[in-house]
Scaffold this motif. Structure first.
Motif, PDB file in Angstrom:
ATOM      1  N   LEU A  91       0.843  -1.196   0.000  1.00 37.40           N
ATOM      2  CA  LEU A  91       0.000   0.000   0.000  1.00 37.40           C
ATOM      3  C   LEU A  91       0.875   1.242   0.000  1.00 37.40           C
ATOM      4  O   LEU A  91       1.947   1.252   0.599  1.00 37.40           O
ATOM      5  CB  LEU A  91      -0.903   0.012   1.236  1.00 37.40           C
ATOM      6  CG  LEU A  91      -1.872  -1.149   1.368  1.00 37.40           C
ATOM      7  CD1 LEU A  91      -2.538  -1.154   2.737  1.00 37.40           C
ATOM      8  CD2 LEU A  91      -2.911  -1.123   0.270  1.00 37.40           C
ATOM      9  N   ASP A  95      -2.854   5.455   0.038  1.00 37.41           N
ATOM     10  CA  ASP A  95      -3.866   4.435   0.329  1.00 37.41           C
ATOM     11  C   ASP A  95      -4.192   4.414   1.819  1.00 37.41           C
ATOM     12  O   ASP A  95      -5.360   4.347   2.217  1.00 37.41           O
ATOM     13  CB  ASP A  95      -3.384   3.034  -0.075  1.00 37.41           C
ATOM     14  CG  ASP A  95      -3.148   2.885  -1.566  1.00 37.41           C
ATOM     15  OD1 ASP A  95      -3.737   3.651  -2.357  1.00 37.41           O
ATOM     16  OD2 ASP A  95      -2.366   1.985  -1.934  1.00 37.41           O
ATOM     17  N   THR A  98      -6.150   7.496   2.775  1.00 38.73           N
ATOM     18  CA  THR A  98      -7.542   7.343   2.331  1.00 38.73           C
ATOM     19  C   THR A  98      -8.313   6.496   3.328  1.00 38.73           C
ATOM     20  O   THR A  98      -9.429   6.838   3.724  1.00 38.73           O
ATOM     21  CB  THR A  98      -7.597   6.696   0.927  1.00 38.73           C
ATOM     22  OG1 THR A  98      -6.930   7.553   0.001  1.00 38.73           O
ATOM     23  CG2 THR A  98      -9.028   6.460   0.479  1.00 38.73           C
ATOM     24  N   PHE A  99      -7.712   5.393   3.742  1.00 40.52           N
ATOM     25  CA  PHE A  99      -8.350   4.515   4.719  1.00 40.52           C
ATOM     26  C   PHE A  99      -8.638   5.269   6.023  1.00 40.52           C
ATOM     27  O   PHE A  99      -9.748   5.189   6.565  1.00 40.52           O
ATOM     28  CB  PHE A  99      -7.453   3.304   5.002  1.00 40.52           C
ATOM     29  CG  PHE A  99      -8.000   2.415   6.069  1.00 40.52           C
ATOM     30  CD1 PHE A  99      -8.990   1.490   5.781  1.00 40.52           C
ATOM     31  CD2 PHE A  99      -7.544   2.515   7.376  1.00 40.52           C
ATOM     32  CE1 PHE A  99      -9.522   0.688   6.771  1.00 40.52           C
ATOM     33  CE2 PHE A  99      -8.064   1.706   8.367  1.00 40.52           C
ATOM     34  CZ  PHE A  99      -9.048   0.785   8.065  1.00 40.52           C
ATOM     35  N   LEU A 122      -8.557  -1.160  -1.223  1.00 38.22           N
ATOM     36  CA  LEU A 122      -9.295  -0.088  -1.894  1.00 38.22           C
ATOM     37  C   LEU A 122     -10.616  -0.586  -2.463  1.00 38.22           C
ATOM     38  O   LEU A 122     -11.604   0.152  -2.478  1.00 38.22           O
ATOM     39  CB  LEU A 122      -8.434   0.578  -2.966  1.00 38.22           C
ATOM     40  CG  LEU A 122      -7.202   1.317  -2.422  1.00 38.22           C
ATOM     41  CD1 LEU A 122      -6.418   1.946  -3.555  1.00 38.22           C
ATOM     42  CD2 LEU A 122      -7.575   2.343  -1.368  1.00 38.22           C
ATOM     43  N   SER A 123     -10.654  -1.831  -2.896  1.00 37.93           N
ATOM     44  CA  SER A 123     -11.923  -2.406  -3.366  1.00 37.93           C
ATOM     45  C   SER A 123     -12.914  -2.524  -2.209  1.00 37.93           C
ATOM     46  O   SER A 123     -14.095  -2.245  -2.374  1.00 37.93           O
ATOM     47  CB  SER A 123     -11.694  -3.785  -3.987  1.00 37.93           C
ATOM     48  OG  SER A 123     -10.887  -3.673  -5.125  1.00 37.93           O
ATOM     49  N   GLU A 126     -14.298   0.905  -1.597  1.00 39.32           N
ATOM     50  CA  GLU A 126     -15.222   1.320  -2.661  1.00 39.32           C
ATOM     51  C   GLU A 126     -16.548   0.584  -2.571  1.00 39.32           C
ATOM     52  O   GLU A 126     -17.609   1.144  -2.864  1.00 39.32           O
ATOM     53  CB  GLU A 126     -14.607   1.052  -4.033  1.00 39.32           C
ATOM     54  CG  GLU A 126     -13.523   2.009  -4.422  1.00 39.32           C
ATOM     55  CD  GLU A 126     -12.899   1.650  -5.760  1.00 39.32           C
ATOM     56  OE1 GLU A 126     -13.543   0.925  -6.546  1.00 39.32           O
ATOM     57  OE2 GLU A 126     -11.781   2.101  -6.022  1.00 39.32           O
TER      58      GLU A 126
END
Length: 144
Positions: A91, A95, A98-99, A122-123, A126
């Motif tokens: 990562l 990433d 974002t988390f 990330l999936s 999303e």
């Protein structure tokens, strides 16, 4: 790339593969045992290279699993390392940020990730609502 015996040979032998997939395999081949496992299980299998890497990641998630408590404690000490180990994928700092910004409950992240071993961080983020609310008969793989 580290000095894991046999790792460079595997990575150098792969042709026509995206850098992202090479990076993932480089991450997954963490030690000599990983190299030996990959060589034994995937090197000469009938799977194409990408499928072999994806399946290897799935197997690494099982082989390197941790408890929810270990994950949460590790996350509190080193967020990036804990997430990379849980999801078995490299990562970026972006990433991880974002988390953190999405502020998902760690216990739920752990549970959803272990219930859906093929999903990537990330999936998961999303598809959070889908994955969180899926029924017993649904699977993330069916959605793809």
């Amino acid at each position: 790339m580290s000095e894991v015996k046999g790792k460079e040979k595997i990575l150098a032998s792969l042709k026509n593969i995206f850098t992202e997939h090479l990076r993932l395999l480089d991450f997954l081949l963490e030690d000599d045992d990983d190299v030996e496992f990959f060589e034994t299980e995937y090197r000469y299998s009938e799977l194409d290279t990408l499928s072999a890497i994806q399946d290897f990641r799935f197997q690494q998630r099982i082989r390197k699993s941790m408890t929810k408590t270990v994950f949460i404690n590790w996350f509190n000490k080193n967020k990036k390392e804990a997430l990379e180990t849980l999801f078995q994928e490299p990562l970026s700092e972006k990433d991880v940020q974002t988390f953190i910004q999405l502020d998902k409950p760690l216990a739920e992240v752990y549970q959803l990730s272990t219930d859906n071993l093929s999903i990537r961080l990330l999936s998961l983020l999303e598809l959070w609502d889908f994955v969180k609310n899926k029924t017993e008969s649904d699977s993330y793989d069916d959605f793809l």
